[in-house]
Structure formats: C-alpha cells, structure tokens
Design an enzyme around this catalytic site. Sequence first.
Site, PDB file in Angstrom:
ATOM      1  N   ASP A 203      43.145  48.585  42.940  1.00  0.00           N
ATOM      2  CA  ASP A 203      42.607  47.620  41.972  1.00  0.00           C
ATOM      3  C   ASP A 203      41.793  48.367  40.918  1.00  0.00           C
ATOM      4  OD1 ASP A 203      42.173  45.076  41.025  1.00  0.00           O
ATOM      5  OD2 ASP A 203      40.312  44.821  42.132  1.00  0.00           O
TER       6      ASP A 203
ATOM      7  N   GLU B 176      42.584  50.280  35.474  1.00  0.00           N
ATOM      8  CA  GLU B 176      43.022  50.291  34.057  1.00  0.00           C
ATOM      9  C   GLU B 176      42.506  51.509  33.298  1.00  0.00           C
ATOM     10  OE1 GLU B 176      41.622  47.616  35.621  1.00  0.00           O
ATOM     11  OE2 GLU B 176      43.613  46.792  35.963  1.00  0.00           O
TER      12      GLU B 176
ATOM     13  N   ASP C 257      43.393  38.244  37.739  1.00  0.00           N
ATOM     14  CA  ASP C 257      42.470  37.114  37.886  1.00  0.00           C
ATOM     15  C   ASP C 257      42.938  35.940  37.064  1.00  0.00           C
ATOM     16  OD1 ASP C 257      41.176  39.010  39.265  1.00  0.00           O
ATOM     17  OD2 ASP C 257      39.362  39.031  38.044  1.00  0.00           O
TER      18      ASP C 257
END
Length: 934
Positions: free
Chosen positions: A454, A457, A578
């Site tokens: 996770d 980025e 999300d």
Amino acid sequence: MWRSSGWRRRMSSSSSSSPSLLHLALCCVTTLFALHFCAAAKPPKVGFGYRLVSIEESTNGGGLIGYLQVKQSTSAYGPDIPHLRLFVKHETQDRLRVHITDAEEQRWEVPYDLLPRDQPPPPGAKASSSPFTSSEYAGGDLIFSFTSDPFTFAVRRKSNGQTLFDSSYGTMVFKDQYLEISTHLPKTAALYGLGENTQPGGIRLRPNDPYTLYTTDISAINLNTDLYGSHPVYMDLRNEGGEATAHAVLLLNSNGMDVFYTGSSLTYKVIGGLLDFYFFAGPSPLAVVDQYTTLIGRPAPMPYWALGFHQCRWGYQNLSVVEGVVEGYRNAQIPLDVIWNDDDHMDAAKDFTLDPVNYPRPKLLEFLDRIHSRGMKYIVLIDPGIAVNSSYGVFQRGMAKDVFIKYQGKPYLAQVWPGPVYFPDYLNPDGVSWWIDEIARFHELVPVDGLWIDMNEASNFCTGKCELPTNHSCPIPGSTTPWVCCLDCKNLTDTRWDDPPYKINASGSRAPLGFKTIATSATHYNGILEYNAHSLYGFSQAIATHKALQGLQGKRPFILSRSTFVGSGALAAHWTGDNKGTWDDLRYSISTMLNFGLFGMPMVGSDICGFYPAPTEELCNRWIELGAFYPFSRDHANFASPRQELYQWESVAESARNALGLRYKLLPYLYTLNYEAHATGAPMARPVFFSFPNFTSSYGLSTQFLLGASVMVSPVLKKAATSVKAMFPPGTWYSLFDMTKAVVSQDDRSVTLDAPLNAVNAHVYQNTILPLQRGGTNSKEARTTPFTLVVAFPFGATQGDAKGCVYVDDDERPEMKLAEGEASYIEFYATVSGSTVKVWSAVEMGAFSLEKGLLIEKVCVLGLQGNGQGLVVEVDGEPWADAAGAHFTESHAVMHQAKLEGGSKRTSMIVEVGGLSLPLGKTFSMTWKMGINE
Ligand SMILES: *[C@@H]1O[C@H](CO)[C@@H](O)[C@H](O)[C@H]1NC(C)=O
Ligand SMILES: *[C@@H]1O[C@H](CO)[C@@H](O)[C@H](O)[C@H]1NC(C)=O
Ligand SMILES: *[C@@H]1O[C@H](CO)[C@@H](O)[C@H](O)[C@H]1NC(C)=O
Ligand SMILES: *[C@@H]1O[C@H](CO)[C@@H](O)[C@H](O)[C@H]1NC(C)=O
Ligand SMILES: *[C@@H]1O[C@H](CO)[C@@H](O)[C@H](O)[C@H]1NC(C)=O
Ligand SMILES: *[C@@H]1O[C@H](CO)[C@@H](O)[C@H](O)[C@H]1NC(C)=O
C-alpha cells in the site's frame, strides 16, 4: 485501503471532521487564478516542429532509422532538442513501434530490466542499411507513413484503409522537459483507457475531461484526477460500415503527463522521457489485449483461493476481533476464504513486526494453523516507508546495505504511519535483495499467504526537504492525527525537477510534483531522478515483492498493490483504492474495474460497501450483489466507519449468501478465466463490447459487464430500486439464479428485470457451456465438489451449438500452465439438430483431474423443445458402465418467460441429465432425442 492519506489530507486541513473536498477546492482557487491570468496573455508558441533529414532501412529487417532536425527553436518550456533519432519497427505482425529520442544524448526511458522488451539500436549504431525511398512502411495490417517537412507520421490499417493515428494534427515538440504530440481522431472512434482515474461518465472516455497520469495518493472519490496508477494506453474502437475494429496505442513513458482528448483529437503533453509509441493492430478487443499483454507481460496467475471472498478492515484492534470475524462468517454461512489485517497487527506501524500485546505471535500462529487447516488464508499489509529507528532491525539492515532513496547524498526523510521513514529504492539491486531477505524473515515470523503493498505512489505526509524537529518529538506522542506532518520541512522550488516549466494537472489542482510524495529532485540508484522514476515506484516494489514470495514459498504469489504501472498486472492484483460508501461510488467501481482489464490487470475490485463512511444497509446489500462478481471480491472499511462485515445485517447476509453462493458455484469458470487471462490477456470482467463489438449501443455501457465471454452481470445501482433496466445484445440470456427465466433480446431496447433487495441479475448467453460446481463456504471445499455443465442453446432451438471449457490445477505451483499431470484442460461441446441432442467433451489433458477424482454429476440443457428420451452415454468411446444411474430429471416442461414483442410468451424446456458420475478428464459423449409433448 485506505488510507488515502488523500482523505486524511482533507480531514486534517478542513475544520470539519467530515471528509470534504474543501481542501482541493481551496487549491483550485489559487491555481485557477493563475490559469486565468495566463489565458489572458496569448500563450507563446511552444514549438515549430521538425524536418526529416534522412531515413534508412536496415537491410536485415531491423526497421527504419531516420534523423530529424528542429525547424526553429523556441524558449517556451526550455530549448528544443536540435536533433532527434526516429526508429520504426514492425516488431510483430500486429505490433508497430515508433520510438523518437535525442539523436545525441541518452534519455530516460522505462528501464529495460523492469519492463523487458526489445531495445532500439543505440544512437549512432551502424547497421547495414540502404536509403528508404518509399513514404510507406508496411507490416501485418499496419502501415507506417510519414511526411518530411514538417515531419509527421501516420498509422493506417491496411485491411480497411482507416487512419488510426495521424500526428499531422499538431506540431511535434521535443524538449528536455516538455514533449508534445497529437493525433487526429475520427468521430467514430470510441476511446477507453488512460488511467488510473475515476470516470463519472463511464468507461468510454469523454471529450474534454482531463486525463492526467502521475501516480498519486488521491482517493478514488476524486473524479477525473490522476489517481494511484499510471497507464498511458488507450483502446480505440470504431464501427464503420457495420464492422467494428479495435486497436490500441501505448505511449510507454513514466514521466508525468496530461492527455487532452477533444473528441476529434488527442494531445499528449509529457514532462520528460521520450516518445515510444506502440500500436496494437487488434482488430478485435480481445486481440488488442492479447497483443498488449504479449508486450507488457501476461496477467499474473492467481491462486484458486484468491477468487474466494476476502474480508478486511482497518481497525481490527486485536486478534480476538479477527477470530470473531472468521466465526461471524462461519455462523452466518457466508463464504469466506481470506481474512486480512490492515496495519493493526504491526508494532507501531512498523513493517514486518507484530504488536506484542494485541497480536501476540504464539496466539497468531495458533489462529493461522486453525484457519490454514480449513483452507483459509491470511494476508497483511506492508508499506514501503521504513521507520527511522536505530533499534529496529529492518531499518538497521537497510542502512547497512544503503538501500534508501537519497536527497543530496543522504537518505530522503519522509513521514508515513510509523512517523519518520526512509523509502527503499527498488531500482537498487541491493534494495531488492534486502527486501527479499526482509520478507523471508517476516515469513518466518508469520506465515502469511500474500502481501498487500500500500501507500506506494509513494505517499508521504510531508512535502519537500524535511528534517527531524529539534524542539519536539515526531510522531507527537499520543497524537490522534498521525497523518499530519510533524517534521520540519521546506518546500523545494530550486531545481527544474521540483519546479518544471510545464505543470501537469497533478492532484487535479496543478499541485507541485513533489506534493506529499518523494521530492522529485531526490535520486535513486545510479543517479536516476525521482522526477523520471516517480510513477514506477509501486511497480518496482511489486517486482521485488514478487521475487521475494516466488522464491520463498515456492507457490504462486498473491500481491495486492495500490500503485500500478504498465506491466504491474503480471505481478499483482489491484483494488480501486479509497472509495466512499455512496451509490455513485458503487457505479464508478464498474468503469475502473473494466479499465484495469484493458490495462492487463484483470484481478481487480473495489472495497465492497465502501471504505468510509458508514454505508446504508440497502447500499451494502446492493454492493455485495455487484462485488460478488468483481474478479477480486473484498469487503474493506476504515476504522472510523462502523463494522460492515456482511453478517452485520441480516438482509446483507442473505444477499451475500445469494450472490457469493453463485460466485462459489462459478469458481471453476472464474478460475478458467484466470487461466485465459494469464494465457491470452483476456480480462476476467469485460465490457459488453468485448463479446459483441458490432453492437454499438454497448460502447458506453458501464452499468453492466461480462464475466468472461458470456456471463452478464446487471446490478442495481440506484437507491430504492426494485427493478433494473438492462441492455442485452441480441440472443437468449438465461438467468443463472432461475434458469426458467430467459431474456430473448432482438435489439438494444432495455429490458426491465425484477430486482428485489436480495436478488441479483446474472445471465448466461446462448451457445455457452458453463462449468459449475456445488459451491460451499470456502474454495477448498467447493473445488472438490461435483460439476454441473449448464448448456445454453438459443431459446426454443431445434438447431444450435454451444461450447465451453474448464481448466483446473492445484495452484501450488508458481506457474499456471498446461503440463501433463499438473493441470487439466477440457473442452465441452453440444449441438441440437432437429430432435437430436449431443453433448460431449474433448480432453486436452486429463490426468490431473482424474487423479483428483473430479466428477461431472449433471448436465443441464436450456432452450430445448419437448421431452428427453433414449439417453445414450459413452465414456472414452465405450458404453458407460454406470449408465443405470443416469436419468432425466426435471425434464417436464418449464416455462421460460421471454421478453418478446407485445409481451407474448413462449416456452421451452430445461432438460437435466442427472445421476451421472463422469470422470472429468475422460472424454464422454451423450445423446438423446427430444420428443414432442404437450
Ligand atoms: C461484425 O460484423 C461484421 C460485418 O457484418 C462481420 O463480418 C463480423 O463477423 C461481425 N463480428 C462479430 C463479432 O459478430
Ligand atoms: C480486543 O478488542 C476488543 C475491541 O476493542 C475488546 O473489546 C476486547 O476486550 C479485546 N480483547 C483482548 C483479548 O484484548
Ligand atoms: C524503535 O523501535 C523499537 C523496537 O521496535 C521500539 O521499541 C521503540 O519504541 C521505537 N522507538 C521509537 C522512537 O519509535
Ligand atoms: C519548533 O520550532 C519550529 C521552527 O522554529 C517552530 O515553527 C515550531 O512552532 C516549534 N514547535 C514547538 C512545539 O515548539
Ligand atoms: C508548500 O507547498 C504546498 C503545496 O503547494 C503549500 O500548500 C504550502 O503552503 C507550501 N508551504 C510553504 C511553507 O510554503
Ligand atoms: C485539472 O483537474 C481538475 C480535476 O479533475 C479539473 O477540474 C480541471 O479542469 C483540470 N484542469 C485542466 C486545466 O485540465
């Protein structure tokens, strides 16, 4: 998951605690101001294009090499690169590459070791060649053509003369930090792709929506904005003269870019790298993804259990809570294969650790023994940021091996969940070997079955150049807002990497490139700039993680990654990040899922019931009814939402038992789709036009989708609806929940289907043979149960055929391939001709399924007329010895309610041949006659 710190960001910057767009709105105010100001003065001309100086063809079929000279330099966005080298090659019969770079200097491009592919000849390489005197260069169905002054190029399809790409629409600009190129597009072109982005308008790209590609921790609730992944590829589908053709265009470039699509043109504005175009000839959508994934890597094979249902939540405070969730599913008889931890199992959010109080290791190991023995699996999250803490082994070993991304020679300091962190550099071979070792150590500590990567980025709670504060601790002890930056930071604007001349529309607000991520002037291994490699971070982490799991368990790895790039699908699954528990988000999830299928990443789904805030009970019902058909089906929620496991509401539990009940029966079909995806790139969840490319009414259809070639899912996406309007391409579609109901469609008029709260609409198309099993509450049980073959003929057929197939293996092996003894592949066929019905199999490899003792117990044939009589069954060409048990059941007439013109009703039969026990893996055939009755 989560976290969007994008969401956090907003939470922390608005005074209200409800997530809002206020923060973004504020950003927009300032930037819009600047934009208006710029728009008032006429923008300076950015470039004057290039002229072709020479072009030669390599005599050994190695392609064309040309040299270009800038026509006139400008200073806007920096000086033009004076000389360019053009390389054109038909790499295969259906793939054309056009590569344009600086003729003198090496430029950044996606590293060949990350994404293996052919390298163009190095600049200045001398190969035997002769001047190329034609203006066209053909190969397969694609023709490359060009003009010399200015230099422009076009790609045409030989078979129908269509121009697929034509750069003469705009001026080509090539500067160090600004590249621009355009193409003309005809009005008939329907475009798809260019993500990751949430598209409120559905899957088909809308003219004048912004498409910015730059990996960013912005949550999926933000529309038309650069989200977690970057996929600079589009598919173009055109129906001219009744015949549809599709092709795709990839601009392989990892730098940030804006893509402007007007409906009649498309313009790329890229802030670095080079122009490396790949054109994929199609001509069908399936051929396009086949060709695309041949280049970028076939989708990763998924273990069987990964196709089961997954439950996760950020905020499972301790192991007892997790145990309770597993029991909750068991008691409610809702299928569950995988239980997840977000970061709750960690000690102070540090990767590869366990919280000694809430997740004590001995208890966790006992729990894992228990669920593993039932065939269930356990997955946990890790983030790339490694806590800066001199007594933390992972950090110590990383420092000793010098694996972190640097800023001015020192590790770049950032802040994520554990507080101050350094980011591993997965472009550094030492970084990769250190990561592999850490995963091996962690696996000793906890035998997890997969990893969730996770925040890659990469997401950073701070911006710019930061230092540990001297006058307070960070994180602030007991802080309830660990996502607020507590380092001492200053924004960086002093280099052209931090503040490039052209500003892409990053974060939907022209945010600085380094905003809440790694500073773009930071460096990776070998001096590689974060500016160039930014969007590859999650991809490079997935490569390292895949190596670690593959080597470690000797099993097929399962990885879920938030940030993705071209090629990530060969390594990992993806969820859409999300989202919100709203009806709109429910709908958006379909387009994003379908897009990832086009991106070669078919294992994808959205957080079922929404990540936050609390979903309504009704919404959660509808969400599991849709989510049960996402390739990756997982319920996940934020700690701030109330619990939303499917058993929390009785109505949701009932919908879940229905929808997941069907999913678990369909597992052999889904697993076969997983195999097809791995073998050919075919998406598991597909836009309807994949099977019906000529059916133009489906080109924008984003409220329904296909699983594989022929299962249509038509979910309810509206509050308080008790029916759903659905569109069906012509032919017969049988309800999988009630096979006595069929839709017979003749055109593109929508059909109203009943959809009470607990019901799902899923239909199978005529001409299909669908392999089903009995289902169960976990995939380990379900996969051993006997098979039923559902054979769907056109409604009321006296002539017709159908086919299907099934792939099985044990999914313990890393590879998914057809190898004798390790996998089976069986094709099924059926015909009806007059009164004679025949159903048979062709076994490509049968030993594996025979050894597993898999059996076919029933064949269920839809669409016939009359009653079955005179059954003859053969196995391996001999009369079947156990034929005494075989019988027609339910062979009496069953009414099909066809939605026909004027509401007329016709009937046909469901003929079930039961009492079978045909070994899956031996060829069988069965025939019978349909007698006239009634
Ligand atoms: C689409 O239509 C064309 C022209 O009628 C036909 O040749 C082609 O087979 C059709 N394709 C499909 C997939 O139905
Ligand atoms: C686990 O957490 C729950 C919820 O916070 C709490 O009620 C329970 O007492 C805890 N159990 C243990 C063993 O810590
Ligand atoms: C550093 O890590 C150690 C061991 O995991 C932990 O006990 C300690 O609290 C951490 N220190 C800080 C400042 O987070
Ligand atoms: C710490 O110092 C910084 C910089 O001088 C200042 O902005 C900040 O308010 C100080 N914080 C505390 C908690 O004293
Ligand atoms: C740093 O840049 C961000 C993003 O543009 C801005 O919101 C913030 O105010 C800046 N901080 C400082 C100290 O200039
Ligand atoms: C930038 O993105 C935002 C968010 O999608 C959009 O509203 C805005 O119009 C875009 N700006 C430009 C210049 O494309």
